[in-house]
Write a protein that holds these residues in place. Structure first.
Motif, PDB file in Angstrom:
ATOM      1  N   UNK A   1       0.860  -1.185   0.000  1.00  0.00           N
ATOM      2  CA  UNK A   1       0.000   0.000   0.000  1.00  0.00           C
ATOM      3  C   UNK A   1       0.893   1.229   0.000  1.00  0.00           C
ATOM      4  N   UNK A   2       0.757   2.033  -1.058  1.00  0.00           N
ATOM      5  CA  UNK A   2       1.547   3.256  -1.191  1.00  0.00           C
ATOM      6  C   UNK A   2       0.630   4.467  -1.117  1.00  0.00           C
ATOM      7  N   UNK A   3       1.209   5.588  -0.720  1.00  0.00           N
ATOM      8  CA  UNK A   3       0.467   6.843  -0.732  1.00  0.00           C
ATOM      9  C   UNK A   3       0.765   7.552  -2.042  1.00  0.00           C
ATOM     10  N   UNK A   4      -0.290   7.804  -2.821  1.00  0.00           N
ATOM     11  CA  UNK A   4      -0.140   8.489  -4.100  1.00  0.00           C
ATOM     12  C   UNK A   4      -0.566   9.948  -3.924  1.00  0.00           C
ATOM     13  N   UNK A   5       0.383  10.884  -3.981  1.00  0.00           N
ATOM     14  CA  UNK A   5       0.027  12.288  -3.779  1.00  0.00           C
ATOM     15  C   UNK A   5      -0.600  12.945  -5.000  1.00  0.00           C
ATOM     16  N   UNK A   6      -0.456  12.313  -6.186  1.00  0.00           N
ATOM     17  CA  UNK A   6      -1.015  12.921  -7.387  1.00  0.00           C
ATOM     18  C   UNK A   6      -0.628  12.142  -8.628  1.00  0.00           C
ATOM     19  N   UNK A   7      -0.848  12.754  -9.779  1.00  0.00           N
ATOM     20  CA  UNK A   7      -0.490  12.099 -11.034  1.00  0.00           C
ATOM     21  C   UNK A   7       0.334  13.048 -11.892  1.00  0.00           C
ATOM     22  N   UNK A   8       1.097  12.460 -12.803  1.00  0.00           N
ATOM     23  CA  UNK A   8       1.899  13.242 -13.738  1.00  0.00           C
ATOM     24  C   UNK A   8       1.267  13.122 -15.120  1.00  0.00           C
ATOM     25  N   UNK A   9       0.909  14.252 -15.702  1.00  0.00           N
ATOM     26  CA  UNK A   9       0.287  14.284 -17.021  1.00  0.00           C
ATOM     27  C   UNK A   9       1.323  14.727 -18.052  1.00  0.00           C
ATOM     28  N   UNK A  10       1.304  14.063 -19.197  1.00  0.00           N
ATOM     29  CA  UNK A  10       2.289  14.364 -20.230  1.00  0.00           C
ATOM     30  C   UNK A  10       1.774  13.880 -21.585  1.00  0.00           C
ATOM     31  N   UNK A  11       2.492  14.254 -22.623  1.00  0.00           N
ATOM     32  CA  UNK A  11       2.121  13.849 -23.975  1.00  0.00           C
ATOM     33  C   UNK A  11       3.294  13.113 -24.609  1.00  0.00           C
ATOM     34  N   UNK A  12       2.999  11.957 -25.216  1.00  0.00           N
ATOM     35  CA  UNK A  12       4.041  11.159 -25.868  1.00  0.00           C
ATOM     36  C   UNK A  12       3.420  10.396 -27.023  1.00  0.00           C
ATOM     37  N   UNK A  13       4.117  10.372 -28.135  1.00  0.00           N
ATOM     38  CA  UNK A  13       3.644   9.662 -29.334  1.00  0.00           C
ATOM     39  C   UNK A  13       2.245  10.127 -29.735  1.00  0.00           C
ATOM     40  N   UNK A  14       1.999  11.414 -29.536  1.00  0.00           N
ATOM     41  CA  UNK A  14       0.723  11.996 -29.937  1.00  0.00           C
ATOM     42  C   UNK A  14      -0.428  11.699 -29.001  1.00  0.00           C
ATOM     43  N   UNK A  15      -0.159  11.072 -27.855  1.00  0.00           N
ATOM     44  CA  UNK A  15      -1.230  10.713 -26.921  1.00  0.00           C
ATOM     45  C   UNK A  15      -1.101  11.482 -25.615  1.00  0.00           C
TER      46      UNK A  15
END
Length: 273
Positions: A167-181
């Motif tokens: 069980x990990x604590x996830x503080x957030x997410x990383x958003x990015x663009x790669x290969x057009x997605x």
């Protein structure tokens, strides 16, 4: 290609090579995970363990070791007297004891206590050839944005060892663009203060890269901007040895694109493609 651009590529490649060499030296440490000889799960039944002195048991959140005459355990250079009582140890925490040339890791994983002796003579370490990796490619070093969750989310993931969960604590997410997605990766808190750790798989997993997971460490800037350099995606210990309890990525971190960057399947696992 302009001279400036060519120089920038050369600098990028040189920085990656220096990082890779340093990472390889760390991995081949005489008492690193390649030196692990056994993985023992403790119970309330006192048992002698291969690779470690004494009789071991765990009960009521403490580990107890009874040493026989002539057997030795040290912690931080201090000789321990029998019976040795250790703990409680926090989840994913651990302590190191020393017996001769062997470092004995005592840790807690999935709520259970484990003992992993680490000896420099272990064949996996002695025969280690280094880890193959993709040629560095600046196209896989992309800008992203760390977006915090309203509150950190406890996230349960599986493990390389069946029957336990992390069980990990996830503080957030990383958003990015790669290969057009447009993509996103759930991030966990990293080991170093202010850092984040991302576990992921992609469309190369099980083909050219290790099937279960790879890891990438990043450090967001104050404004949330982050550099995701997948050339520095590394294997976890479970890519090399069955004596590891590594976490698996959360389901949402299975990327639908091919990350042809970073470390590949180790030579030790080439027959498992």
């Amino acid at each position: 290609m302009s001279l400036h651009t060519e120089t920038a590529f050369e600098a990028f490649d040189q920085e990656w090579q220096e990082w890779h060499d340093s990472h390889e030296r760390h991995r081949a440490h005489p008492h690193g995970f390649l030196a692990v000889t056994h993985l023992h799960w403790l119970s309330s039944d006192a048992t002698r363990l291969e690779g470690a002195p004494g009789t071991w048991s765990a009960e009521d959140d403490v580990v107890r070791v009874v040493l026989e005459p002539g057997e030795s355990l040290q912690q931080d250079g201090v000789e321990l007297k029998t019976p040795v009582v250790l703990g409680p140890i926090e989840e994913r925490g651990g302590i190191n004891l020393v017996s001769g040339d062997t470092v004995i890791e005592v840790a807690k994983r999935g709520g259970e206590y484990i003992v992993r002796p680490r000896n420099p003579s272990n064949a996996l370490l002695q025969e280690y050839q280094g880890t193959p990796a993709y040629t560095p490619n600046a196209a896989f070093a992309v800008a992203g944005t760390f977006v915090p969750f309203e509150a950190p989310r406890p996230t349960t993931v599986g493990a390389a060892v069946e029957g336990i969960q992390h069980v990990y604590e996830a503080p957030g997410e990383i958003r990015f663009k790669l290969a057009g997605e447009e993509l996103a990766l759930t991030a966990f808190n990293g080991h170093a203060p202010g850092s984040l750790s991302v576990l992921f798989t992609d469309q190369t997993s099980g083909k050219t890269t290790y099937a279960a997971n790879r890891s990438l460490s990043v450090v967001p800037a104050a404004d949330g901007s982050v550099q995701l350099d997948f050339n520095r995606a590394v294997n976890l210990p479970c890519a090399y040895t069955d004596l590891a309890t590594c976490p698996l990525p959360p389901a949402e971190n299975r990327l639908p694109v091919a990350i042809e960057a970073g470390e590949k399947i180790p030579y030790e696992r080439q027959d498992q493609k």
